[in-house]
Design a protein around this motif. Structure first.
Motif, PDB file in Angstrom:
ATOM      1  N   SER A  88       0.715  -1.151   0.034  1.00 59.54           N
ATOM      2  CA  SER A  88      -0.200  -0.072  -0.070  1.00 59.54           C
ATOM      3  C   SER A  88       0.852   1.273   0.002  1.00 59.54           C
ATOM      4  CB  SER A  88      -0.811  -0.149   1.267  1.00 59.54           C
ATOM      5  OG  SER A  88      -1.612   1.023   1.354  1.00 59.54           O
ATOM      6  N   GLU A  89       1.753   1.276   0.810  1.00 60.52           N
ATOM      7  CA  GLU A  89       2.835   2.292   1.022  1.00 60.52           C
ATOM      8  C   GLU A  89       3.646   2.525  -0.430  1.00 60.52           C
ATOM      9  OE1 GLU A  89       3.624   3.273   5.391  1.00 60.52           O
ATOM     10  OE2 GLU A  89       5.339   2.600   4.112  1.00 60.52           O
ATOM     11  N   ALA A  90       4.213   1.680  -1.092  1.00 57.81           N
ATOM     12  CA  ALA A  90       4.735   1.339  -2.201  1.00 57.81           C
ATOM     13  C   ALA A  90       3.852   1.848  -3.319  1.00 57.81           C
ATOM     14  CB  ALA A  90       5.433   0.351  -2.605  1.00 57.81           C
ATOM     15  N   SER A  91       2.689   1.616  -3.562  1.00 55.56           N
ATOM     16  CA  SER A  91       1.739   1.919  -4.340  1.00 55.56           C
ATOM     17  C   SER A  91       1.574   3.495  -4.259  1.00 55.56           C
ATOM     18  CB  SER A  91       0.515   1.320  -4.515  1.00 55.56           C
ATOM     19  OG  SER A  91      -0.407   1.850  -5.047  1.00 55.56           O
ATOM     20  N   ARG A  92       1.359   4.040  -3.047  1.00 59.75           N
ATOM     21  CA  ARG A  92       1.144   5.635  -2.722  1.00 59.75           C
ATOM     22  C   ARG A  92       2.553   6.414  -3.030  1.00 59.75           C
ATOM     23  NH1 ARG A  92      -2.613   2.710  -0.746  1.00 59.75           N
ATOM     24  NH2 ARG A  92      -4.742   3.360  -0.986  1.00 59.75           N
ATOM     25  N   GLU A  93       3.461   5.701  -2.889  1.00 55.51           N
ATOM     26  CA  GLU A  93       4.706   6.670  -3.036  1.00 55.51           C
ATOM     27  C   GLU A  93       5.407   6.418  -4.721  1.00 55.51           C
ATOM     28  OE1 GLU A  93       7.859   4.930  -0.658  1.00 55.51           O
ATOM     29  OE2 GLU A  93       6.773   5.077   1.200  1.00 55.51           O
ATOM     30  N   GLY A  94       4.489   5.942  -5.520  1.00 58.81           N
ATOM     31  CA  GLY A  94       4.650   5.929  -6.918  1.00 58.81           C
ATOM     32  C   GLY A  94       5.703   5.050  -7.387  1.00 58.81           C
ATOM     33  N   ARG A  95       5.848   4.110  -6.438  1.00 58.11           N
ATOM     34  CA  ARG A  95       7.121   2.968  -6.723  1.00 58.11           C
ATOM     35  C   ARG A  95       6.549   2.005  -7.836  1.00 58.11           C
ATOM     36  NH1 ARG A  95      10.841   2.548  -2.280  1.00 58.11           N
ATOM     37  NH2 ARG A  95      11.935   0.858  -3.519  1.00 58.11           N
ATOM     38  N   LEU A  96       5.346   1.975  -8.145  1.00 61.87           N
ATOM     39  CA  LEU A  96       4.790   0.980  -9.076  1.00 61.87           C
ATOM     40  C   LEU A  96       3.877   1.591 -10.123  1.00 61.87           C
ATOM     41  CD1 LEU A  96       3.751  -1.685  -6.527  1.00 61.87           C
ATOM     42  CD2 LEU A  96       5.451  -2.079  -8.249  1.00 61.87           C
ATOM     43  N   ALA A  97       4.304   1.410 -11.270  1.00 59.71           N
ATOM     44  CA  ALA A  97       3.318   1.749 -12.567  1.00 59.71           C
ATOM     45  C   ALA A  97       2.919   0.564 -13.307  1.00 59.71           C
ATOM     46  CB  ALA A  97       4.303   2.716 -13.544  1.00 59.71           C
ATOM     47  N   ARG A  98       1.385   0.698 -13.811  1.00 56.14           N
ATOM     48  CA  ARG A  98       1.089  -0.479 -14.466  1.00 56.14           C
ATOM     49  C   ARG A  98       1.996  -1.078 -15.451  1.00 56.14           C
ATOM     50  NH1 ARG A  98      -2.362  -2.594 -11.398  1.00 56.14           N
ATOM     51  NH2 ARG A  98      -3.999  -1.401 -10.576  1.00 56.14           N
ATOM     52  N   GLY A  99       1.964  -2.361 -15.707  1.00 58.51           N
ATOM     53  CA  GLY A  99       2.844  -3.052 -16.424  1.00 58.51           C
ATOM     54  C   GLY A  99       4.274  -3.375 -15.542  1.00 58.51           C
ATOM     55  N   ASP A 100       4.557  -2.825 -14.648  1.00 55.07           N
ATOM     56  CA  ASP A 100       5.518  -3.282 -13.671  1.00 55.07           C
ATOM     57  C   ASP A 100       5.677  -4.438 -13.209  1.00 55.07           C
ATOM     58  OD1 ASP A 100       6.988  -0.660 -14.322  1.00 55.07           O
ATOM     59  OD2 ASP A 100       6.566   0.118 -12.149  1.00 55.07           O
ATOM     60  N   LEU A 101       6.753  -5.420 -13.153  1.00 55.95           N
ATOM     61  CA  LEU A 101       6.765  -6.671 -12.505  1.00 55.95           C
ATOM     62  C   LEU A 101       7.151  -6.450 -11.107  1.00 55.95           C
ATOM     63  CD1 LEU A 101       8.708  -8.553 -15.284  1.00 55.95           C
ATOM     64  CD2 LEU A 101       6.368  -8.680 -14.508  1.00 55.95           C
ATOM     65  N   LEU A 102       6.468  -7.231 -10.069  1.00 56.04           N
ATOM     66  CA  LEU A 102       6.519  -6.947  -8.612  1.00 56.04           C
ATOM     67  C   LEU A 102       6.551  -8.424  -8.110  1.00 56.04           C
ATOM     68  CD1 LEU A 102       5.841  -5.562  -5.962  1.00 56.04           C
ATOM     69  CD2 LEU A 102       3.558  -6.006  -6.445  1.00 56.04           C
ATOM     70  N   VAL A 103       7.423  -8.634  -7.114  1.00 55.31           N
ATOM     71  CA  VAL A 103       7.703  -9.843  -6.481  1.00 55.31           C
ATOM     72  C   VAL A 103       7.420  -9.709  -5.027  1.00 55.31           C
ATOM     73  CG1 VAL A 103       9.030 -11.775  -5.580  1.00 55.31           C
ATOM     74  CG2 VAL A 103       9.294 -10.890  -7.992  1.00 55.31           C
ATOM     75  N   LEU A 104       6.428 -10.444  -4.347  1.00 57.84           N
ATOM     76  CA  LEU A 104       6.077 -10.606  -3.097  1.00 57.84           C
ATOM     77  C   LEU A 104       6.688 -11.911  -2.520  1.00 57.84           C
ATOM     78  CD1 LEU A 104       2.280  -9.526  -2.856  1.00 57.84           C
ATOM     79  CD2 LEU A 104       4.316  -7.827  -3.081  1.00 57.84           C
ATOM     80  N   VAL A 105       7.315 -11.728  -1.373  1.00 57.62           N
ATOM     81  CA  VAL A 105       8.161 -13.068  -0.958  1.00 57.62           C
ATOM     82  C   VAL A 105       8.061 -13.053   0.611  1.00 57.62           C
ATOM     83  CG1 VAL A 105      10.495 -11.875  -1.144  1.00 57.62           C
ATOM     84  CG2 VAL A 105      10.297 -14.276  -1.161  1.00 57.62           C
ATOM     85  N   ALA A 106       7.947 -14.074   1.218  1.00 56.72           N
ATOM     86  CA  ALA A 106       7.879 -14.274   2.716  1.00 56.72           C
ATOM     87  C   ALA A 106       8.273 -15.599   3.241  1.00 56.72           C
ATOM     88  CB  ALA A 106       6.478 -14.075   3.107  1.00 56.72           C
ATOM     89  N   PHE A 107       8.813 -15.502   4.459  1.00 56.63           N
ATOM     90  CA  PHE A 107       9.199 -16.568   5.102  1.00 56.63           C
ATOM     91  C   PHE A 107       8.779 -16.288   6.686  1.00 56.63           C
ATOM     92  CE2 PHE A 107      11.836 -18.673   8.131  1.00 56.63           C
ATOM     93  CZ  PHE A 107      11.935 -20.166   7.512  1.00 56.63           C
TER      94      PHE A 107
END
Ligand code: UT7
Length: 334
Positions: A302-321
Motif C-alpha cells: 500500500s505504501e509503495a503504491s502510494r509513493e509511486g514506486r509501481l506503474a501499471r505493467g511493472d513486475l513485482l515480487v512479493l516474498v515471505a518466510f
C-alpha cells in the motif's frame, strides 16, 4: 484467459508509536542493539479497545476506496493472521460483518508471516478458475498484547508491531503482453521446524487448554530460535524469488520491485546482496513498523503504491518466510 488484477490497496496502523527508547524503559535492551541487529526504530501498538478486526476493516475500507468499489461487490474475503481476536470463529467472518459485505465466503489463513502470499495465491486461483470475480485479501495482526514485556521476552518484544494491510483483486479479460495479473505463485511449508517459532499455548489438544502454572511459566508467550529463523529465512527468501521468476519466465533484472516480508532489515539486506538486486529494487519500511507478520507485505504494498514506486505493467515480487516454517512468493504484473 482471465487475469487477476490488483485494483486497490490499503493499510491501517494504530496511532500509538512505540520507540526503541520506550522499550528500553520496560526491559533490558537499547536503541543501539535493536537498530544494529534489526534496523527497527519504532513500531505501532494498539491502545486498549482496538481489535484486530478494527485494523482489518480500516485497511480494507482504504483498499475498497482505492479500487473504487463497494464492499457489496466482493465475492470472497481472505483474512490472514496469526493473532485472531478469538479462538473461533476466525477473523474473516468478523471482517465480513464489519464491512457490510454480502454473505460471501470468508476464509481464514493461518500461515503466519507468509499468510498474505498464500492469500494472493488463493485469490488468484479463485479468480482464474472462475469461482470469484472480486476478492479482498487482508493481513492483520496485533502482537503488542501477546508479548512478554520483561527481560525474558526481549528477543521477541523488540521485533513485532501491530497493523493491517489489504488488497483487492479483480478478474479482467485483458489481453496482450503487458496485462496486469498474478503471473505465478509458489508456496512451501516445513512443519519439522514448527517449534523454532511458535506459540505453544493455549492448546486445543490439552484438557482445559492452559493452566495457571503454565501461564506463570510464560508458556503462552511466543518463542523463537532467532538464529535458526534467520538462517532459514535468508535461504528460503532467495529460493522462493528464484522459483517464482522461473515459473513466470521472468529475469530478475526485469523486476521493478521486490517487497519482502519485513522480518529484519539484516535479512532483507542479505537477500538483496545474495540475489544481486539493486537497492532501489527492494522495499523496506520495517524501520517504522517492526515486523507485523501477515500484515507486513500488504502494508508495504500500500505504501509503495502510494509513493509511486509501481506503474501499471511493472513486475513485482512479493516474498515471505515465517513460522511453520512457511515460505513463498507471488510474481505480479502491476
Ligand atoms: O518473521 C520471522 C520472524 N523472526 C525473525 O525474522 C527473526 C530472525 N532472527 C533475528 O532477526 C535475529 O536472530 C535476532 C534479531 C532475533 C537476534 O539477533 P542475533 O544476532 O541472532 O542475537 P542473539 O539471539 O544471538 O543474541 C545475542 C545477544 C545475547 O546475549 P549474550 O548471550 O551474547 O550475552 C542475547 O541475550 O543479544 C542478547 N539479546 C538482546 N540484547 C538486547 C537478545 N535480545 C536482546 C534485546 N536487547 N532485545
Amino acid at each position: 484467459m482471465t487475469c487477476a488484477k490488483v485494483i486497490g490497496t490499503g493499510h491501517c496502523v494504530p496511532e500509538r508509536v512505540v520507540t526503541n527508547h520506550d522499550l528500553a524503559r520496560m526491559m533490558d535492551t537499547s536503541d543501539e542493539w535493536i537498530v544494529e541487529r534489526t534496523g527497527i526504530r519504532e513500531r505501532r501498538w494498539i491502545t486498549p479497545g482496538t481489535t484486530l478486526d478494527d485494523l482489518a476493516a480500516g485497511a480494507s475500507r482504504m483498499a475498497l476506496q482505492d479500487a473504487g468499489i463497494e464492499a457489496g461487490e466482493l465475492d470472497l474475503i481472505i483474512c490472514a493472521t496469526l493473532n485472531p481476536d478469538c479462538f473461533f470463529p476466525g477473523n474473516g467472518v468478523l471482517l465480513q460483518h464489519a464491512l457490510g459485505a454480502r454473505t460471501v465466503g470468508a476464509m481464514d489463513l493461518r500461515n503466519q508471516c507468509t499468510g498474505f502470499v498464500y492469500g494472493v495465491a488463493t485469490a488468484a486461483a479463485h479468480i482464474k478458475a472462475g469461482f470469484a470475480r472480486t476478492v479482498l485479501v487482508v493481513g492483520t495482526e496485533i502482537h503488542s498484547t501477546s508479548m512478554d514485556l520483561t527481560d525474558r521476552g526481549r528477543d521477541i518484544a523488540v521485533l513485532f508491531g501491530d497493523g493491517a494491510g489489504a488488497a483487492v483483486l479483480r478478474a479482467t479479460g485483458d489481453q496482450g503482453e503487458g496485462r496486469s495479473d498474478v503471473l505465478a505463485s509458489v508456496l512451501h511449508s516445513q512443519g519439522e521446524f514448527a517449534r523454532e517459532l511458535w506459540c505453544e499455548l493455549p492448546s486445543g489438544s490439552q484438557p482445559g487448554r492452559i493452566t495457571a502454572e503454565q501461564i506463570a511459566e510464560g508458556r503462552h508467550y511466543p518463542l523463537m530460535n532467532g538464529r535458526a529463523v534467520y538462517t532459514h529465512a535468508v535461504r528460503r527468501f532467495c529460493e522462493a524469488i528464484r522459483e517464482v521468476l522461473e515459473a513466470g519466465g521472468v529475469a530478475k533484472q526485469d523486476v521493478k520491485l521486490v517487497i519482502p516480508h519485513q522480518a529484519n532489515l539484516r535479512i532483507t539486506e542479505a537477500v538483496t546482496k545474495r540475489f544481486d538486486l539493486a537497492p532501489e529494487q527492494v522495499f523496506s519500511n520495517i524501520q517504522r513498523y517492526g515486523n507485523t507478520t501477515a500484515a507486513s507485505i500488504p502494508i508495504a504494498l500500500s505504501e509503495a503504491s502510494r509513493e509511486g514506486r509501481l506503474a501499471r505493467g511493472d513486475l513485482l515480487v512479493l516474498v515471505a518466510f515465517g513460522s511453520g516454517f512457511t515460505w513463498g512468493a507471488n510474481l505480479i504484473r502491476w
